[in-house]
Design a protein around this motif. Structure first.
Motif, mmCIF file in Angstrom:
data_model
loop_
_atom_site.group_PDB
_atom_site.id
_atom_site.type_symbol
_atom_site.label_atom_id
_atom_site.label_comp_id
_atom_site.label_asym_id
_atom_site.label_seq_id
_atom_site.Cartn_x
_atom_site.Cartn_y
_atom_site.Cartn_z
ATOM 1 N N ALA A 1 0.830 -1.205 0.000
ATOM 2 C CA ALA A 1 0.000 0.000 0.000
ATOM 3 C C ALA A 1 0.865 1.255 0.000
ATOM 4 N N ALA A 2 1.913 1.278 0.831
ATOM 5 C CA ALA A 2 2.798 2.445 0.874
ATOM 6 C C ALA A 2 3.483 2.646 -0.472
ATOM 7 N N GLN A 3 3.928 1.571 -1.086
ATOM 8 C CA GLN A 3 4.605 1.689 -2.379
ATOM 9 C C GLN A 3 3.630 2.122 -3.465
ATOM 10 N N ALA A 4 2.402 1.625 -3.410
ATOM 11 C CA ALA A 4 1.407 2.024 -4.405
ATOM 12 C C ALA A 4 1.128 3.525 -4.320
ATOM 13 N N ASP B 1 4.018 5.347 -5.869
ATOM 14 C CA ASP B 1 3.939 5.221 -7.330
ATOM 15 C C ASP B 1 2.892 6.163 -7.914
ATOM 16 N N LEU B 2 1.781 6.350 -7.210
ATOM 17 C CA LEU B 2 0.757 7.288 -7.683
ATOM 18 C C LEU B 2 1.321 8.707 -7.752
ATOM 19 N N SER B 3 2.101 9.092 -6.753
ATOM 20 C CA SER B 3 2.718 10.412 -6.777
ATOM 21 C C SER B 3 3.676 10.545 -7.954
ATOM 22 N N ALA C 1 5.282 13.958 -9.345
ATOM 23 C CA ALA C 1 6.143 13.975 -8.154
ATOM 24 C C ALA C 1 7.067 15.191 -8.119
ATOM 25 N N PRO C 2 6.532 16.408 -7.996
ATOM 26 C CA PRO C 2 7.395 17.590 -7.958
ATOM 27 C C PRO C 2 8.170 17.724 -6.653
#
Length: 443
Positions: free
Chosen positions: A214-217, A220-222, A227-228
């Motif tokens: 969940a944390a990695q997902a 990845d969404l950011s 991801a600025p």
């Protein structure tokens, strides 16, 4: 009911940053999220220092000790950061946000400062637990901005509270909570919620069972959203022991700057559990200026991308004063717009919204409606009443005034009626005609 936890932490530098200034910690009893600031010469140090002071708390404690332990560790981290920035000019302006959660049994203590966030997923519903300590959040809380306007506000990253180079006591938000089996907690930096919607975060936390996945997902969404900024997520599940009888014990996870630059607390030989135990001061003292030069652009400026900024102490005081003054002015203006008064508008009686005062060219009223009642039609006494505006506290009250004035309209005089017969017509009969008629019955 006894509770056990499953936890994970993930962090990424993002697509535009040259260094990771976030730090995260996930353990059986302690969760920490810190997002550093102060440019490449300080933000990474600040967040790792915060984790280093808090990490030793990851153990069983008495429930009544939890908040005091967190408060003390954060205060020590703050003093450490102030000392470092005072001793090293290259570190001036360093600081960090901090969220820390410490658990014993079902008792959960939390302290928070800055604009990193804690979310709770309970019974499928995601709730933001922390309140951002930002200028824009203050404007939202006082009704001067909507949430939609705040998301686009150019000062949305301006922090009002943080750990770092401002002397004095730390102003923390503190709370005690009851943990429930089935709860899932998320601590995250603004690199996540700044680009990923709350609905998407909630859906990901609901649909991904393993906390590490969940944390990695979420990270990845950011990244998919651009991801600025650095992005860090700490996820912890609270489970009843009956639901996880064979859950293996797990070592704490440290991510971000705290993992890249293990930090020793002053006066101890204790590290944060990763690396060789090199102190942040040793790692930064001689090389901080070189690291800054390597990461700065050709003009000596950091790349022009959105970055959390903190107001210096003097400027913060000025801004706070202006905010309070503006809030008072806004409240006063709001009150004026709930007032009404009756006064002439040209030849007619009118209702104005506001108050009949001016400060120089600035007025506090505008025409609300012009009635069909003419001033000239009123009695002299009613016209005299309109020499000064008639104020009322509501529109209904102002309309009552108009109706009272309408009752004083001078009635129009009816036109003079001409007589049906004129005197000349009534005596037009000649005496002879009258006499002849009267003598018709005689002999």
């Amino acid at each position: 009911m006894p509770i056990v936890t499953r936890f994970a932490a993930r962090s990424d530098v993002g697509l535009l940053r040259s260094s990771n200034q976030d730090s995260g910690y996930a353990g059986e009893h302690l969760l920490v999220l810190a997002d550093g600031m102060g440019g490449p010469a300080g933000g990474d140090i600040a967040s790792s220092v915060a984790v280093a002071h808090l990490a030793p708390l990851d153990d069983e404690h008495g429930a009544d000790e939890l908040l005091g332990l967190l408060r003390g560790a954060v205060a020590d981290a703050h003093a450490d950061l102030v000392a470092r920035s005072t001793a090293d000019p290259d570190l001036a302006g360093l600081g960090t946000t901090c969220i820390a959660m410490l658990r014993t049994g079902t008792k959960l203590a939390m302290v928070h400062i800055g604009d990193s966030r804690a979310y709770l997923l309970r019974d499928g519903e995601l709730t933001q637990i922390t309140t951002d300590h930002t200028f824009v959040q203050y404007l939202v809380s006082t009704g001067r901005l909507t949430l939609e306007e705040a998301e686009r506000h150019p000062q949305r990253n301006m922090i009002l509270r943080a750990l770092g180079d401002t002397d004095g006591e730390v102003d923390l938000d503190e709370s005690m909570r009851e943990a429930r089996p089935g709860d899932r907690w998320l601590l995250c930096s603004d690199g996540l919620f700044g680009v990923v919607s709350k609905d998407t975060i909630a859906e990901t936390l609901r649909d991904t069972e393993d906390p590490g996945a969940a944390a990695q997902a979420l990270v990845d969404l950011s990244l998919r959203a651009g991801a600025p900024d650095n992005v860090t997520c700490v996820v912890s599940d609270f489970l009843a022991t009956a639901d996880a009888p064979h859950l293996p014990s797990a070592d704490p996870q440290v991510v971000g700057s705290a993992a890249e630059r293990p930090t020793q607390r002053p006066g101890t030989g204790t590290t944060n559990g990763t690396g060789t135990g090199t102190t942040a001061a040793t790692g930064a003292g001689a090389s901080s200026a070189e690291r800054a030069a390597a990461l700065l652009g050709p003009d000596g400026d950091e790349p022009d991308t959105p970055r959390r900024r903190r107001l210096p102490r003097v400027l913060l005081s000025v801004v706070a004063g202006l905010v309070l003054l503006g809030a008072g002015a806004f409240a006063g203006w709001t009150w004026t717009q709930q007032q009404y008064f009756v006064a002439p508008s040209g030849d007619h009686v009118a209702i104005y919204r506001g108050i009949p005062q001016h400060i120089g060219p600035l007025g506090f009223s505008d025409l609300h409606e012009r009635t069909d009642l003419r001033v000239d039609d009123l009695t002299p006494l009613a016209q005299q009443r309109l020499d000064s505006p008639i104020t009322r506290g509501s529109l209904a009250g102002a309309r009552d005034v108009v109706e009272n004035l309408r009752e004083s309209v001078v009635p129009e005089e009816p036109p003079e009626e001409s007589p049906s017969e004129s005197p000349s017509e009534s005596s037009s009969e000649s005496p002879s005609e009258s006499g002849s008629e009267s003598g018709t019955g005689t002999t």
